[in-house]
Scaffold this motif. Structure first.
Motif, mmCIF file in Angstrom:
data_model
loop_
_atom_site.group_PDB
_atom_site.id
_atom_site.type_symbol
_atom_site.label_atom_id
_atom_site.label_comp_id
_atom_site.label_asym_id
_atom_site.label_seq_id
_atom_site.Cartn_x
_atom_site.Cartn_y
_atom_site.Cartn_z
ATOM 1 N N GLY A 1 0.813 -1.209 0.000
ATOM 2 C CA GLY A 1 0.000 0.000 0.000
ATOM 3 C C GLY A 1 0.848 1.261 0.000
ATOM 4 O O GLY A 1 0.516 2.249 -0.652
ATOM 5 N N LEU A 2 1.955 1.241 0.729
ATOM 6 C CA LEU A 2 2.882 2.369 0.755
ATOM 7 C C LEU A 2 3.464 2.608 -0.634
ATOM 8 O O LEU A 2 3.584 3.743 -1.082
ATOM 9 N N TYR A 3 3.788 1.557 -1.327
ATOM 10 C CA TYR A 3 4.370 1.669 -2.661
ATOM 11 C C TYR A 3 3.350 2.156 -3.690
ATOM 12 O O TYR A 3 3.643 3.014 -4.512
ATOM 13 N N ARG A 4 2.118 1.623 -3.638
ATOM 14 C CA ARG A 4 1.122 1.900 -4.680
ATOM 15 C C ARG A 4 0.349 3.193 -4.456
ATOM 16 O O ARG A 4 -0.160 3.775 -5.395
ATOM 17 N N GLY A 5 0.201 3.639 -3.230
ATOM 18 C CA GLY A 5 -0.543 4.862 -2.963
ATOM 19 C C GLY A 5 -2.006 4.576 -2.661
ATOM 20 O O GLY A 5 -2.531 3.499 -2.954
ATOM 21 N N ARG B 1 -4.633 0.474 -13.804
ATOM 22 C CA ARG B 1 -5.075 1.187 -15.007
ATOM 23 C C ARG B 1 -5.905 2.426 -14.683
ATOM 24 O O ARG B 1 -5.822 3.435 -15.364
ATOM 25 N N ALA B 2 -6.746 2.333 -13.650
ATOM 26 C CA ALA B 2 -7.722 3.392 -13.380
ATOM 27 C C ALA B 2 -7.152 4.562 -12.598
ATOM 28 O O ALA B 2 -7.608 5.687 -12.769
ATOM 29 N N ALA B 3 -6.201 4.310 -11.751
ATOM 30 C CA ALA B 3 -5.688 5.377 -10.879
ATOM 31 C C ALA B 3 -4.252 5.720 -11.259
ATOM 32 O O ALA B 3 -3.466 4.846 -11.618
ATOM 33 N N PRO B 4 -3.897 7.005 -11.148
ATOM 34 C CA PRO B 4 -2.514 7.397 -11.439
ATOM 35 C C PRO B 4 -1.579 6.964 -10.312
ATOM 36 O O PRO B 4 -2.012 6.654 -9.210
ATOM 37 N N LYS B 5 -0.308 6.969 -10.624
ATOM 38 C CA LYS B 5 0.691 6.658 -9.598
ATOM 39 C C LYS B 5 0.652 7.728 -8.517
ATOM 40 O O LYS B 5 0.313 8.877 -8.772
ATOM 41 N N ALA B 6 1.008 7.323 -7.330
ATOM 42 C CA ALA B 6 1.049 8.276 -6.221
ATOM 43 C C ALA B 6 2.148 9.293 -6.489
ATOM 44 O O ALA B 6 3.274 8.939 -6.812
ATOM 45 N N ALA B 7 1.786 10.572 -6.353
ATOM 46 C CA ALA B 7 2.731 11.635 -6.683
ATOM 47 C C ALA B 7 3.430 12.211 -5.454
ATOM 48 O O ALA B 7 4.561 12.657 -5.542
ATOM 49 N N ARG C 1 -4.904 5.864 -3.786
ATOM 50 C CA ARG C 1 -5.910 5.768 -4.850
ATOM 51 C C ARG C 1 -5.977 4.363 -5.421
ATOM 52 O O ARG C 1 -7.058 3.805 -5.585
ATOM 53 N N ARG C 2 -4.840 3.818 -5.746
ATOM 54 C CA ARG C 2 -4.812 2.459 -6.300
ATOM 55 C C ARG C 2 -5.260 1.429 -5.264
ATOM 56 O O ARG C 2 -5.954 0.476 -5.599
ATOM 57 N N GLU C 3 -4.858 1.633 -4.040
ATOM 58 C CA GLU C 3 -5.224 0.671 -3.001
ATOM 59 C C GLU C 3 -6.718 0.698 -2.685
ATOM 60 O O GLU C 3 -7.306 -0.329 -2.374
ATOM 61 N N ILE C 4 -7.345 1.861 -2.770
ATOM 62 C CA ILE C 4 -8.784 1.938 -2.524
ATOM 63 C C ILE C 4 -9.539 1.146 -3.587
ATOM 64 O O ILE C 4 -10.485 0.413 -3.282
ATOM 65 N N ILE C 5 -9.136 1.274 -4.844
ATOM 66 C CA ILE C 5 -9.811 0.547 -5.923
ATOM 67 C C ILE C 5 -9.639 -0.953 -5.738
ATOM 68 O O ILE C 5 -10.604 -1.719 -5.848
ATOM 69 N N SER C 6 -8.434 -1.404 -5.449
ATOM 70 C CA SER C 6 -8.230 -2.844 -5.243
ATOM 71 C C SER C 6 -8.946 -3.326 -3.984
ATOM 72 O O SER C 6 -9.447 -4.457 -3.942
ATOM 73 N N LEU C 7 -9.041 -2.471 -2.965
ATOM 74 C CA LEU C 7 -9.760 -2.843 -1.746
ATOM 75 C C LEU C 7 -11.245 -3.050 -2.026
ATOM 76 O O LEU C 7 -11.858 -3.960 -1.469
ATOM 77 N N VAL C 8 -11.812 -2.234 -2.896
ATOM 78 C CA VAL C 8 -13.225 -2.410 -3.267
ATOM 79 C C VAL C 8 -13.431 -3.776 -3.920
ATOM 80 O O VAL C 8 -14.400 -4.481 -3.612
ATOM 81 N N PHE C 9 -12.532 -4.174 -4.796
ATOM 82 C CA PHE C 9 -12.639 -5.493 -5.426
ATOM 83 C C PHE C 9 -12.503 -6.602 -4.388
ATOM 84 O O PHE C 9 -13.256 -7.581 -4.409
ATOM 85 N N GLU D 1 0.367 10.740 -0.282
ATOM 86 C CA GLU D 1 -0.411 9.721 -0.987
ATOM 87 C C GLU D 1 0.166 8.332 -0.744
ATOM 88 O O GLU D 1 -0.579 7.363 -0.606
ATOM 89 N N HIS D 2 1.471 8.245 -0.719
ATOM 90 C CA HIS D 2 2.112 6.959 -0.434
ATOM 91 C C HIS D 2 1.799 6.507 0.993
ATOM 92 O O HIS D 2 1.440 5.357 1.221
ATOM 93 N N ILE D 3 1.956 7.409 1.946
ATOM 94 C CA ILE D 3 1.745 7.045 3.349
ATOM 95 C C ILE D 3 0.291 6.650 3.597
ATOM 96 O O ILE D 3 0.007 5.670 4.292
ATOM 97 N N LEU D 4 -0.639 7.390 3.013
ATOM 98 C CA LEU D 4 -2.057 7.053 3.199
ATOM 99 C C LEU D 4 -2.439 5.750 2.507
ATOM 100 O O LEU D 4 -3.467 5.165 2.814
ATOM 101 N N GLY D 5 -1.622 5.276 1.582
ATOM 102 C CA GLY D 5 -1.854 3.981 0.943
ATOM 103 C C GLY D 5 -1.678 2.813 1.889
ATOM 104 O O GLY D 5 -2.148 1.706 1.615
ATOM 105 N N VAL D 6 -1.013 3.050 3.015
ATOM 106 C CA VAL D 6 -0.825 1.982 4.001
ATOM 107 C C VAL D 6 -2.170 1.539 4.572
ATOM 108 O O VAL D 6 -2.388 0.342 4.797
ATOM 109 N N ILE D 7 -3.093 2.480 4.766
ATOM 110 C CA ILE D 7 -4.378 2.148 5.406
ATOM 111 C C ILE D 7 -5.181 1.151 4.575
ATOM 112 O O ILE D 7 -5.513 0.072 5.068
#
Length: 193
Positions: free
Chosen positions: A22-26, A107-113, A28-36, A117-123
């Motif tokens: 999650g830290l690496y992906r950010g 594909r849907a979310a941009p990379k964490a900038a 936005r990407r983690e929220i989408i994968s979490l929904v799946f 964004e990276h730190i919040l990807g941990v959650i």
């Protein structure tokens, strides 16, 4: 020498791995994968018995009826929850949902900038790891189809460490807010032309 993971070690390794992912992906990407992932868990909670029945009994009967043009004369058999095919179907479906979720999120979310964004990807990463580990111990860990020399955490252990997940989330939110505020302070001092 035998090295065997205990249940708490297995739990913390999984949570750390998903937190780093999650830290690496950010976020936005983690929220989408979490929904799946959560959608797959909810679907399988209600369709656990119906999915193997559909895949191994109803679908082959329907294909046979379409190919031959005649309905089967025998009543449909049932697939029990203890049948290894049931565990295989549920595990394959869940794995497919997790992989599709990660591919769609890339594909849907941009990379964490930013660092925030990276730190919040941990959650969402830790929550996704918790959901996957919880599903694996409840659904896939109760069969003799898979035998590993790892003590997977039971439901009581996972539930008792929910506080750890909450603390990790609070720490990540605080760190993300600090990272976001330091970035804003640094950007405010540069003059604009």
């Amino acid at each position: 020498m035998v090295w065997q993971l205990t249940a708490p070690q297995c739990f913390f390794i999984a949570i750390i791995v998903f937190g780093i992912l999650g830290l690496y992906r950010g976020w936005r990407r983690e929220i989408i994968s979490l929904v799946f992932i959560l959608g797959g868990v909810l679907f399988l909670m209600f369709a656990r018995g119906g999915l193997p029945q559909f895949v191994f009994v109803n679908l082959p009967r329907a294909i046979n009826t379409l190919i031959t043009g005649t309905a089967p004369s025998q009543p449909a058999s049932t697939v029990s929850a203890t049948d290894p095919r049931s565990t295989l179907a549920v595990g394959a479906f869940f794995l497919a949902v997790v992989v599709i979720g990660y591919l769609v999120s890339n594909r849907a979310a941009p990379k964490a900038a930013s660092t925030a964004e990276h730190i919040l990807g941990v959650i969402p990463g830790v929550v996704a790891g918790y959901a996957i580990l919880n599903f694996a111990t409840n659904s896939l860990g109760q069969t003799s189809l898979f035998t590993l020399n790892v003590n997977t955490p039971n439901q009581n252990l996972i539930s008792s460490y929910l506080l750890v997940i909450f603390i990790v989330a609070v720490v990540a939110i605080i760190a993300g807010l600090i990272a976001a505020s330091t970035r804003k302070k640094g950007g405010a001092t540069t003059p604009k032309k």
